[in-house]
Write a protein that holds these residues in place. Structure first.
Motif, PDB file in Angstrom:
ATOM      1  N   UNK A   2       0.827  -1.204   0.000  1.00  0.00           N
ATOM      2  CA  UNK A   2       0.000   0.000   0.000  1.00  0.00           C
ATOM      3  C   UNK A   2       0.862   1.255   0.000  1.00  0.00           C
ATOM      4  N   UNK A   3       0.388   2.265  -0.705  1.00  0.00           N
ATOM      5  CA  UNK A   3       1.077   3.541  -0.800  1.00  0.00           C
ATOM      6  C   UNK A   3       0.829   4.378   0.448  1.00  0.00           C
ATOM      7  N   UNK A   4       1.784   5.252   0.816  1.00  0.00           N
ATOM      8  CA  UNK A   4       1.500   6.241   1.848  1.00  0.00           C
ATOM      9  C   UNK A   4       0.398   7.179   1.354  1.00  0.00           C
ATOM     10  N   UNK A   5      -0.203   7.951   2.263  1.00  0.00           N
ATOM     11  CA  UNK A   5      -1.243   8.901   1.876  1.00  0.00           C
ATOM     12  C   UNK A   5      -0.659   9.962   0.952  1.00  0.00           C
ATOM     13  N   UNK A   6       0.562  10.427   1.287  1.00  0.00           N
ATOM     14  CA  UNK A   6       1.224  11.461   0.491  1.00  0.00           C
ATOM     15  C   UNK A   6       2.634  11.015   0.122  1.00  0.00           C
ATOM     16  N   UNK A   7       3.103  11.481  -1.019  1.00  0.00           N
ATOM     17  CA  UNK A   7       4.498  11.321  -1.390  1.00  0.00           C
ATOM     18  C   UNK A   7       5.049  12.694  -1.766  1.00  0.00           C
ATOM     19  N   UNK A   8       6.378  12.845  -1.634  1.00  0.00           N
ATOM     20  CA  UNK A   8       6.998  14.155  -1.781  1.00  0.00           C
ATOM     21  C   UNK A   8       8.056  14.137  -2.884  1.00  0.00           C
ATOM     22  N   UNK A   9       8.156  15.253  -3.575  1.00  0.00           N
ATOM     23  CA  UNK A   9       9.137  15.382  -4.653  1.00  0.00           C
ATOM     24  C   UNK A   9       9.962  16.635  -4.407  1.00  0.00           C
ATOM     25  N   UNK A  10      11.269  16.463  -4.225  1.00  0.00           N
ATOM     26  CA  UNK A  10      12.182  17.585  -3.990  1.00  0.00           C
ATOM     27  C   UNK A  10      12.580  18.208  -5.320  1.00  0.00           C
ATOM     28  N   UNK A  99      20.948  -2.202 -20.345  1.00  0.00           N
ATOM     29  CA  UNK A  99      21.375  -1.101 -21.209  1.00  0.00           C
ATOM     30  C   UNK A  99      20.186  -0.465 -21.938  1.00  0.00           C
ATOM     31  N   UNK A 100      19.257  -1.295 -22.397  1.00  0.00           N
ATOM     32  CA  UNK A 100      18.075  -0.773 -23.089  1.00  0.00           C
ATOM     33  C   UNK A 100      17.180   0.017 -22.151  1.00  0.00           C
ATOM     34  N   UNK A 101      17.080  -0.448 -20.897  1.00  0.00           N
ATOM     35  CA  UNK A 101      16.258   0.270 -19.918  1.00  0.00           C
ATOM     36  C   UNK A 101      16.825   1.665 -19.688  1.00  0.00           C
ATOM     37  N   UNK A 102      18.124   1.739 -19.423  1.00  0.00           N
ATOM     38  CA  UNK A 102      18.760   3.024 -19.147  1.00  0.00           C
ATOM     39  C   UNK A 102      18.621   3.966 -20.335  1.00  0.00           C
ATOM     40  N   UNK A 103      18.675   3.402 -21.519  1.00  0.00           N
ATOM     41  CA  UNK A 103      18.613   4.217 -22.735  1.00  0.00           C
ATOM     42  C   UNK A 103      17.202   4.708 -23.018  1.00  0.00           C
ATOM     43  N   UNK A 104      16.189   3.871 -22.742  1.00  0.00           N
ATOM     44  CA  UNK A 104      14.841   4.156 -23.229  1.00  0.00           C
ATOM     45  C   UNK A 104      13.816   4.547 -22.173  1.00  0.00           C
ATOM     46  N   UNK A 105      13.913   4.036 -20.964  1.00  0.00           N
ATOM     47  CA  UNK A 105      12.869   4.269 -19.973  1.00  0.00           C
ATOM     48  C   UNK A 105      13.025   5.619 -19.278  1.00  0.00           C
ATOM     49  N   UNK A 106      11.888   6.113 -18.741  1.00  0.00           N
ATOM     50  CA  UNK A 106      11.895   7.330 -17.937  1.00  0.00           C
ATOM     51  C   UNK A 106      11.448   7.018 -16.519  1.00  0.00           C
ATOM     52  N   UNK A 107      12.063   7.676 -15.544  1.00  0.00           N
ATOM     53  CA  UNK A 107      11.760   7.424 -14.136  1.00  0.00           C
ATOM     54  C   UNK A 107      11.503   8.746 -13.424  1.00  0.00           C
ATOM     55  N   UNK A 108      10.479   8.768 -12.573  1.00  0.00           N
ATOM     56  CA  UNK A 108      10.221   9.931 -11.729  1.00  0.00           C
ATOM     57  C   UNK A 108      10.252   9.463 -10.278  1.00  0.00           C
ATOM     58  N   UNK A 109      10.993  10.182  -9.438  1.00  0.00           N
ATOM     59  CA  UNK A 109      11.290   9.720  -8.082  1.00  0.00           C
ATOM     60  C   UNK A 109      10.573  10.562  -7.025  1.00  0.00           C
ATOM     61  N   UNK A 110      10.075   9.884  -5.987  1.00  0.00           N
ATOM     62  CA  UNK A 110       9.353  10.527  -4.891  1.00  0.00           C
ATOM     63  C   UNK A 110       9.870   9.970  -3.567  1.00  0.00           C
ATOM     64  N   UNK A 111       9.493  10.609  -2.471  1.00  0.00           N
ATOM     65  CA  UNK A 111       9.958  10.178  -1.152  1.00  0.00           C
ATOM     66  C   UNK A 111       8.789  10.146  -0.174  1.00  0.00           C
ATOM     67  N   UNK A 112       8.932   9.314   0.860  1.00  0.00           N
ATOM     68  CA  UNK A 112       7.927   9.282   1.927  1.00  0.00           C
ATOM     69  C   UNK A 112       8.127  10.418   2.929  1.00  0.00           C
ATOM     70  N   UNK A 185      13.960   6.844   1.382  1.00  0.00           N
ATOM     71  CA  UNK A 185      12.611   6.257   1.489  1.00  0.00           C
ATOM     72  C   UNK A 185      11.831   6.484   0.189  1.00  0.00           C
ATOM     73  N   UNK A 186      12.415   6.012  -0.882  1.00  0.00           N
ATOM     74  CA  UNK A 186      11.946   6.373  -2.222  1.00  0.00           C
ATOM     75  C   UNK A 186      10.861   5.453  -2.776  1.00  0.00           C
ATOM     76  N   UNK A 187       9.963   6.069  -3.523  1.00  0.00           N
ATOM     77  CA  UNK A 187       9.044   5.385  -4.420  1.00  0.00           C
ATOM     78  C   UNK A 187       9.311   5.934  -5.816  1.00  0.00           C
ATOM     79  N   UNK A 188       9.052   5.136  -6.840  1.00  0.00           N
ATOM     80  CA  UNK A 188       9.263   5.651  -8.182  1.00  0.00           C
ATOM     81  C   UNK A 188       8.209   5.135  -9.154  1.00  0.00           C
TER      82      UNK A 188
END
Length: 267
Positions: A2-10, A99-112, A185-188
């Motif tokens: 389960x996700x926390x109620x809120x997540x934070x992005x610096x 290598x393909x993941x690093x080249x092609x995928x996008x990631x957005x990072x959040x914190x608890x 304490x990351x979620x992505x």
């Protein structure tokens, strides 16, 4: 999980971060720019396969459209002879997947957490940036993954490497980091394409936390922009605690200069 109620992005204070606020967007960056050299780049070791697994892999490969000499080799070789061949191939395939993941995928990072000193130092430009608070009921978090922090490199089952579809243990590699980063304490969230932006609903952003060293003029600009989009958003001013090694926040209530004049409160 389960996700926390809120997540934070610096965020650092920049033209791009202000545009993202104005446009209500989240950016999915390529992992190639991440500051952890192992992030999304763990080329896990392969567990020694059992005879049953090797036999199953032999059948998988025999069903492929290979040249006849390859098929003949697969049919004729004994399991001890196949073992080093398939292990070598598995390592090469695993390396290609990473290598393909690093080249092609996008990631957005959040914190608890929103008061971690290192996060404010590293990702909010030494306390001069801000931290966004998101309601995790927003669509952007439907497939969010919690980052796992470990002491040692994982090992993969050889069948995972050759699976036709993405397997969870393969995807877990992209949400696995050293325990040295556990304070985050990351979620992505992961996008199939790097450099993409996601436009979130106005109500998804519920609060913004201003760093202790943030420029007051920039704070006023942000308050003006966000209050016009969502009058329910909360603003929090940060300061360094005098008793603990954390950033403390006090809610602040913003009224624009124009509104102050309309109310006859200006001197």
């Amino acid at each position: 999980m389960s996700l926390p109620v809120n997540l934070y992005k610096y965020e650092t204070l920049s033209i791009q971060s202000l545009l993202n606020l104005k446009n209500q967007t989240v950016f999915f960056a390529s992992p190639s720019g991440f500051n952890d050299p192992y992030d999304c780049a763990i080329k896990a070791q392969i567990d020694e396969p059992t005879d049953d697994e090797l036999e199953r892999l032999r059948k998988i490969y025999l069903s492929k459209d290979w040249p006849q000499n390859v098929i003949d080799a697969l049919e004729s070789k004994s399991l001890p002879e196949l073992r080093p061949i398939l292990l070598k191939l598995a390592r090469e395939v695993n390396s290609t997947i990473i290598d393909n993941f690093i080249k092609n995928r996008g990631v957005s990072c959040f914190s608890e957490v929103n008061n971690e000193l290192l996060m404010w130092a590293h990702y909010a430009d030494k306390y001069t940036g801000f931290c966004l608070e998101f309601d995790t009921n927003s669509e952007i978090f439907e497939k969010a993954r919690k980052v796992k922090y470990v002491d040692t490199m994982p090992k993969l089952n050889i069948a995972s490497i050759f699976a036709d579809k993405e397997r969870e243990d393969i995807m877990d590699l992209f949400c696995l980091k050293s325990k040295a980063w556990e304070y985050e304490q990351e979620w992505r969230t992961i996008h199939s394409e790097a450099g993409k932006v996601f436009t979130y609903d106005t109500n998804a952003l519920t609060g913004i936390y201003f760093g202790p060293e943030m420029d007051p003029a920039a704070i006023e600009v942000i308050c003006l922009v966000l209050q016009s989009q969502n009058p329910n958003i909360k603003f929090w001013q940060g300061k360094r605690s005098d008793s603990d090694f954390i950033v403390e926040f006090t809610e602040v209530f913003y009224t624009s200069a124009v509104r102050v004049k309309e109310l006859g409160l200006s001197t």
